[in-house]
Write a protein that holds these residues in place. Structure first.
Motif, PDB file in Angstrom:
ATOM      1  N   LYS A   2       0.825  -1.192   0.000  1.00  0.00           N
ATOM      2  CA  LYS A   2       0.000   0.000   0.000  1.00  0.00           C
ATOM      3  C   LYS A   2       0.873   1.262   0.000  1.00  0.00           C
ATOM      4  O   LYS A   2       0.584   2.230  -0.694  1.00  0.00           O
ATOM      5  N   ARG A   3       1.949   1.219   0.777  1.00  0.00           N
ATOM      6  CA  ARG A   3       2.870   2.364   0.867  1.00  0.00           C
ATOM      7  C   ARG A   3       3.543   2.617  -0.483  1.00  0.00           C
ATOM      8  O   ARG A   3       3.697   3.760  -0.911  1.00  0.00           O
ATOM      9  N   LEU A   4       3.936   1.575  -1.180  1.00  0.00           N
ATOM     10  CA  LEU A   4       4.561   1.704  -2.494  1.00  0.00           C
ATOM     11  C   LEU A   4       3.595   2.333  -3.491  1.00  0.00           C
ATOM     12  O   LEU A   4       3.971   3.207  -4.275  1.00  0.00           O
ATOM     13  N   LEU A   5       2.340   1.937  -3.442  1.00  0.00           N
ATOM     14  CA  LEU A   5       1.329   2.505  -4.319  1.00  0.00           C
ATOM     15  C   LEU A   5       1.154   4.006  -4.048  1.00  0.00           C
ATOM     16  O   LEU A   5       1.050   4.807  -4.984  1.00  0.00           O
ATOM     17  N   ILE A   6       1.143   4.414  -2.802  1.00  0.00           N
ATOM     18  CA  ILE A   6       1.028   5.832  -2.436  1.00  0.00           C
ATOM     19  C   ILE A   6       2.236   6.612  -2.963  1.00  0.00           C
ATOM     20  O   ILE A   6       2.082   7.702  -3.532  1.00  0.00           O
ATOM     21  N   TYR A   7       3.433   6.068  -2.814  1.00  0.00           N
ATOM     22  CA  TYR A   7       4.643   6.731  -3.327  1.00  0.00           C
ATOM     23  C   TYR A   7       4.586   6.881  -4.849  1.00  0.00           C
ATOM     24  O   TYR A   7       4.970   7.906  -5.397  1.00  0.00           O
ATOM     25  N   PHE A  10       2.111   9.622  -5.741  1.00  0.00           N
ATOM     26  CA  PHE A  10       2.702  10.919  -5.426  1.00  0.00           C
ATOM     27  C   PHE A  10       3.774  11.286  -6.459  1.00  0.00           C
ATOM     28  O   PHE A  10       3.815  12.419  -6.945  1.00  0.00           O
ATOM     29  N   ALA A  11       4.622  10.352  -6.832  1.00  0.00           N
ATOM     30  CA  ALA A  11       5.660  10.612  -7.830  1.00  0.00           C
ATOM     31  C   ALA A  11       5.033  10.948  -9.177  1.00  0.00           C
ATOM     32  O   ALA A  11       5.493  11.872  -9.869  1.00  0.00           O
ATOM     33  N   TYR A  12       3.968  10.262  -9.554  1.00  0.00           N
ATOM     34  CA  TYR A  12       3.288  10.542 -10.814  1.00  0.00           C
ATOM     35  C   TYR A  12       2.679  11.943 -10.798  1.00  0.00           C
ATOM     36  O   TYR A  12       2.782  12.695 -11.770  1.00  0.00           O
ATOM     37  N   ALA A  13       2.066  12.332  -9.687  1.00  0.00           N
ATOM     38  CA  ALA A  13       1.471  13.660  -9.564  1.00  0.00           C
ATOM     39  C   ALA A  13       2.550  14.736  -9.674  1.00  0.00           C
ATOM     40  O   ALA A  13       2.369  15.750 -10.363  1.00  0.00           O
TER      41      ALA A  13
END
Length: 103
Positions: A2-7, A10-13
């Motif tokens: 889940k943490r990797l997906l959030i990162y 965020f990186a894509y944004a």
């Protein structure tokens, strides 16, 4: 996971924001040559920062006090700023001869 997906989100944004602003800088239209020349000419006539204008004033205080005695708006503005006892700004807003329609 889940943490990797959030990162990743965020990186894509961040990447999308960077792309938007980087693309914006590339779309700036250059100043036309005639306009650039006019800007440079105007700036060449200005004094350098901290330097005074070398021109001597073209008007001098000579006792005139009223709008009817002035020949131009520039002259009236000079008298209002630099000369004592002038009677050209009835409402005291710094604008001389407001009712005079000659200019």
């Amino acid at each position: 996971m889940k943490r990797l997906l959030i990162y990743l989100i965020f990186a894509y944004a961040c990447w999308m924001i960077w792309q938007r602003f980087a693309g914006h800088q590339a779309n700036v239209t250059p100043t036309p040559q005639w306009q650039q020349t006019a800007i440079e000419e105007a700036n060449s006539r200005l004094p350098a920062y901290g330097e005074r204008m070398s021109e001597t004033p073209q008007f001098k205080c000579d006792g005139r006090q009223y709008c009817s005695q002035m020949r131009s708006r520039a002259e009236a503005e000079f008298f209002l700023r630099h000369c004592p006892n002038v009677k050209m700004d009835g409402d005291h807003d710094g604008i001389p001869c407001e009712r005079d329609s000659r200019w």
